[in-house]
Design a protein around this motif. Structure first.
Motif, PDB file in Angstrom:
ATOM      1  N   SER A  89      -5.396   1.901  -2.980  1.00 14.70           N
ATOM      2  CA  SER A  89      -3.556   2.459  -2.238  1.00 14.70           C
ATOM      3  C   SER A  89      -3.432   3.004  -3.650  1.00 14.70           C
ATOM      4  CB  SER A  89      -3.104   1.656  -2.201  1.00 14.70           C
ATOM      5  OG  SER A  89      -2.510   0.580  -3.085  1.00 14.70           O
TER       6      SER A  89
ATOM      7  N   LEU B 249      -2.920  12.311  -1.684  1.00 26.76           N
ATOM      8  CA  LEU B 249      -2.091  12.655  -0.963  1.00 26.76           C
ATOM      9  C   LEU B 249      -1.176  13.344  -2.307  1.00 26.76           C
ATOM     10  CD1 LEU B 249      -0.929  12.049   1.180  1.00 26.76           C
ATOM     11  CD2 LEU B 249       1.117  10.461   0.319  1.00 26.76           C
TER      12      LEU B 249
ATOM     13  N   SER C 239       2.503   9.670  -5.068  1.00 28.98           N
ATOM     14  CA  SER C 239       2.053  10.926  -4.412  1.00 28.98           C
ATOM     15  C   SER C 239       3.230  11.555  -4.627  1.00 28.98           C
ATOM     16  CB  SER C 239       1.882  11.139  -3.185  1.00 28.98           C
ATOM     17  OG  SER C 239       3.017  10.255  -3.113  1.00 28.98           O
TER      18      SER C 239
ATOM     19  N   ASP D 287      -5.641   6.684  -3.106  1.00 30.76           N
ATOM     20  CA  ASP D 287      -4.612   7.508  -2.031  1.00 30.76           C
ATOM     21  C   ASP D 287      -3.270   7.664  -2.509  1.00 30.76           C
ATOM     22  OD1 ASP D 287      -7.599   6.512  -0.916  1.00 30.76           O
ATOM     23  OD2 ASP D 287      -6.199   4.941   0.447  1.00 30.76           O
ATOM     24  N   GLY D 288      -2.941   7.782  -3.022  1.00 28.96           N
ATOM     25  CA  GLY D 288      -1.414   7.873  -3.898  1.00 28.96           C
ATOM     26  C   GLY D 288      -1.915   9.590  -4.407  1.00 28.96           C
TER      27      GLY D 288
ATOM     28  N   TYR E 283       0.984  -0.899  -0.089  1.00 28.32           N
ATOM     29  CA  TYR E 283      -0.306   0.200   0.377  1.00 28.32           C
ATOM     30  C   TYR E 283       1.015   1.397  -0.047  1.00 28.32           C
ATOM     31  CZ  TYR E 283      -3.224   3.239   2.018  1.00 28.32           C
ATOM     32  OH  TYR E 283      -3.785   4.352   1.678  1.00 28.32           O
ATOM     33  N   GLN E 284       1.816   0.996   1.020  1.00 26.53           N
ATOM     34  CA  GLN E 284       2.791   2.694   1.174  1.00 26.53           C
ATOM     35  C   GLN E 284       3.383   2.450  -0.444  1.00 26.53           C
ATOM     36  OE1 GLN E 284       4.859   1.659   4.819  1.00 26.53           O
ATOM     37  NE2 GLN E 284       3.986   3.397   5.002  1.00 26.53           N
TER      38      GLN E 284
ATOM     39  N   ASN F  15       2.268   1.956  -3.336  1.00 25.67           N
ATOM     40  CA  ASN F  15       2.314   3.173  -4.336  1.00 25.67           C
ATOM     41  C   ASN F  15       1.574   4.245  -4.329  1.00 25.67           C
ATOM     42  OD1 ASN F  15       1.074   1.357  -6.926  1.00 25.67           O
ATOM     43  ND2 ASN F  15      -0.252   0.211  -6.067  1.00 25.67           N
ATOM     44  N   LEU F  16       0.994   4.773  -2.373  1.00 28.40           N
ATOM     45  CA  LEU F  16       1.189   5.553  -1.898  1.00 28.40           C
ATOM     46  C   LEU F  16       2.391   6.315  -2.320  1.00 28.40           C
ATOM     47  CD1 LEU F  16      -0.807   6.875  -0.060  1.00 28.40           C
ATOM     48  CD2 LEU F  16      -0.116   7.310   1.698  1.00 28.40           C
TER      49      LEU F  16
ATOM     50  N   PRO G 261       5.902   8.781   2.266  1.00 26.06           N
ATOM     51  CA  PRO G 261       6.114   7.499   2.800  1.00 26.06           C
ATOM     52  C   PRO G 261       7.066   6.448   3.025  1.00 26.06           C
ATOM     53  CG  PRO G 261       4.120   8.048   1.314  1.00 26.06           C
ATOM     54  CD  PRO G 261       5.439   8.456   1.236  1.00 26.06           C
TER      55      PRO G 261
END
Length: 400
Positions: free
Chosen positions: A141, A148, A123, A144-145, A115-116, A118-119, A270
């Motif tokens: 994810s 962000l 972003s 969310d990226g 997840y992080q 992609n985030l 992240p």
């Protein structure tokens, strides 16, 4: 005063209605013991696992476990620091080296979760004045990226090559553009037409990021994913992946050949502001990745399992997410959440665990029973699974 929980009231009501019938909570199952990659003890009984994403069955590999135990003894339980501070051990460099060898790429960057990955990457690459063009069925994810980074989001219809081209044509030629795709889409298990989409993206001056979380280790001659299978891996700028599926542990990564890639270690929030993965985790990941480089026999067996289960479920009369098996994910489409939950519990009663997926996480507001096959499932287990689906399907009236 406004109750900040009030926005969840419809979901709370739906959940209470389901559980009021005596249904086992499909999102709160506890595994009391994990016997192998394909079997666990749930509610005191032996249960075949068909919903774990453990595609290559590496979670109990003796060499993988031994590497983790050795690192735990030698380096302790955690790093207590970020990768840019005290959180880079020899194991973190070793797993990044394993990824570079696996993908034959120049750079690899490991995150604490997929997840992080992609985030962080999305972003950081695409900011306020840039455009992200993405498949509407993209993973949370990815969305969310986008949020962000505050980029302009341009979605297009799922797997629609013409829709992607139309979106790209409307964007300013001079603007920064990132096309985000997935190799395998996790809800229906369908693959993207990457060959056509990558060519169109490049023709319009866009960089391309492909999330291969559900194809790494399995799809492609070397297990490098759909991009490898379709012959476009050298044209893709960034590949995102995870350790929590075929690799069998936890963590995320990005690999790339971009010459400026390493600067991301200093600007990707992240990555910078999160403690690094424990030494035992990166040791298991590095060992697993290097073993997956020689995993052809496992890949072949997993394809056999996928074809057999897909054909068997189709013959029983179940409606499936794809006409033919395209990955290790096979989605069974149910009429509604009530019958989906009933079918899920009936399968659990038979001794089979699958994933119940519901709106809004699913495309087209579908209710799905998502099956994730493993290379360690035997042919006999697939026969058992088909028998369980037939019994549960008839008991619940899902099939006649």
């Amino acid at each position: 005063m406004t109750d900040l929980f009030s926005k969840f009231d419809p979901l709370i009501e739906t959940r209470e209605q389901l559980l009021s019938t005596g249904l086992t909570d499909p999102f709160g199952l506890v595994m009391e013991e994990v016997v192998s990659p394909t079997v666990a003890i749930c509610s005191g009984r032996k249960t075949i696992l068909l919903g774990t994403y453990n595609y290559m069955g590496m979670t109990f590999d003796p060499e993988v476990i031994a590497a983790g135990k050795k690192a735990l003894d030698e380096f302790g339980s955690g790093t207590t620091g970020s990768r840019v501070l005290n959180g880079t051990y020899v194991g973190h460099k070793a797993v990044e080296d394993a990824l570079k060898d696996f993908y034959a790429m120049d750079h690899a960057m490991v995150f604490s979760t997929g997840y992080q990955a992609n985030l962080g990457i999305i972003s950081t690459l695409a900011g306020k004045d840039d455009y992200i063009i993405l498949d509407i069925d993209s993973h949370a994810s990815i969305y969310d990226g986008c949020a962000l980074g505050n980029a302009q989001i341009v979605p297009f219809r799922h797997n629609d090559v013409d829709a992607l081209e139309k979106r790209l044509k409307r964007l300013p030629p001079e603007a920064g553009k990132l096309v985000v795709l997935e190799g395998v889409y996790s809800m229906l298990g369908d693959i993207a037409p990457l060959k056509e989409m990558v060519a169109i993206s490049k023709a319009h001056g866009a960089m391309v990021l492909v999330d291969e979380a559900h194809s790494m280790g399995f799809i492609g001659d070397n297990g490098r994913g759909v991009a490898e299978a379709q012959g476009v891996i050298d044209d893709i700028d960034f590949i995102i992946g995870t350790f929590s599926k075929s690799v069998g542990t936890v963590g995320g990564f990005c690999v790339s050949n971009h010459p400026k890639f390493e600067i991301l270690r200093l600007v990707c929030r992240p990555y910078v502001f999160t403690a690094s993965l424990p030494p035992s985790v990166v040791a298991t990941a590095a060992t697993s990745i290097r073993k997956l480089m020689h995993g052809k026999a496992k890949r072949d067996h997993l394809w056999q399992n996928s074809k057999k289960l897909h054909a068997g479920l189709k013959a029983l009369g179940f409606k499936l997410g794809t006409e033919t098996p395209q990955s290790a994910i096979i989605a069974v489409i149910l009429p509604d959440l009530e019958r989906g939950a009933a079918m899920w519990e009936a399968l659990l009663h038979e001794g089979l665990y699958v994933n119940l997926a519901r709106p809004p996480a699913t495309p087209g507001n579908m209710t799905l029973l998502r099956c994730s096959l493993c290379a360690e499932h035997s042919s006999e287990q697939v026969n058992e699974i088909l028998g369980m689906f037939e019994a549960a399907g008839r008991r619940t009236g899902v099939i006649g």
